[in-house]
Design an enzyme around this catalytic site. Structure first.
Site, PDB file in Angstrom:
ATOM      1  N   TYR A   1       0.792  -1.237   0.000  1.00  0.00           N
ATOM      2  CA  TYR A   1       0.000   0.000   0.000  1.00  0.00           C
ATOM      3  C   TYR A   1       0.825   1.288   0.000  1.00  0.00           C
ATOM      4  O   TYR A   1       0.258   2.377  -0.048  1.00  0.00           O
ATOM      5  CB  TYR A   1      -0.936   0.000   1.219  1.00  0.00           C
ATOM      6  CG  TYR A   1      -1.940  -1.138   1.186  1.00  0.00           C
ATOM      7  CD1 TYR A   1      -2.939  -1.184   0.220  1.00  0.00           C
ATOM      8  CD2 TYR A   1      -1.879  -2.186   2.104  1.00  0.00           C
ATOM      9  CE1 TYR A   1      -3.850  -2.230   0.174  1.00  0.00           C
ATOM     10  CE2 TYR A   1      -2.786  -3.241   2.070  1.00  0.00           C
ATOM     11  CZ  TYR A   1      -3.759  -3.249   1.105  1.00  0.00           C
ATOM     12  OH  TYR A   1      -4.661  -4.280   1.052  1.00  0.00           O
TER      13      TYR A   1
ATOM     14  N   HIS B   1      -9.176   0.989  -5.757  1.00  0.00           N
ATOM     15  CA  HIS B   1      -8.345   0.090  -4.951  1.00  0.00           C
ATOM     16  C   HIS B   1      -6.888   0.430  -5.190  1.00  0.00           C
ATOM     17  O   HIS B   1      -6.456   0.539  -6.345  1.00  0.00           O
ATOM     18  CB  HIS B   1      -8.630  -1.373  -5.289  1.00  0.00           C
ATOM     19  CG  HIS B   1     -10.022  -1.768  -4.943  1.00  0.00           C
ATOM     20  ND1 HIS B   1     -10.429  -1.942  -3.641  1.00  0.00           N
ATOM     21  CD2 HIS B   1     -11.111  -1.932  -5.717  1.00  0.00           C
ATOM     22  CE1 HIS B   1     -11.719  -2.224  -3.630  1.00  0.00           C
ATOM     23  NE2 HIS B   1     -12.164  -2.220  -4.878  1.00  0.00           N
TER      24      HIS B   1
END
Ligand code: DQA
Length: 138
Positions: A22, A97
């Site tokens: 991430y 996402h």
């Protein structure tokens, strides 16, 4: 123009959570950059780890914002109710996402939100939110 960004569970940990997946930037820092890049846009930001709070936020933001950017995080793959909330509102919703969910575990390949969203941006990191803002503002 008013755009609401709604982030689901564990996205409050961006910057420290699984940084290989991430990235190392917190969402707070990223949001400040986004505000500077789009000074003409008013942003509403909601993050919650609770499914019902996300549904409340989708409903409330659909009244006060022109468009929504939604990363339902883990609930993407499990929540019929969040999919229903997106279907229930008339404002455009872009699903984002950060990671490429299709290169990850197969349970991440299913989204209850994608069929109801205007579009989905997957796997481009935080840049995905910026691209969604650009699309919505044009
Ligand atoms: C995520 C992908 C989901 O599978 C995961 O549960 C998340 C984040 C993403 O932004 O890549 O929490 O939505």
């Amino acid at each position: 123009m008013k755009i609401a960004i709604i982030n689901g569970p564990n996205l409050n940990l961006l910057g420290t959570r699984e940084t290989a997946v991430y990235g190392e930037k917190s969402f707070d820092v990223f949001l400040e950059e986004l505000k500077l890049a789009f000074p003409h846009i008013e942003f509403i930001y909601v993050q919650s780890n609770i499914e019902g709070e996300l549904i409340d936020a989708i409903q409330k933001c659909s009244i006060v914002a022109d468009a929504l950017i939604l990363n339902p995080a883990g609930y993407t793959h499990t929540s019929v109710a969040i999919g229903d909330a997106v279907a229930a509102i008339s404002k455009p919703v872009i699903e984002v996402h950060i990671s490429n969910v299709f290169s990850r575990e197969s349970f991440r390949h299913q989204s209850f939100v994608s069929p109801k969203a205007k579009g989905t941006i997957i796997g481009l990191g935080l840049k995905g939110y910026e691209l969604a803002v650009r699309f919505l503002s044009e």
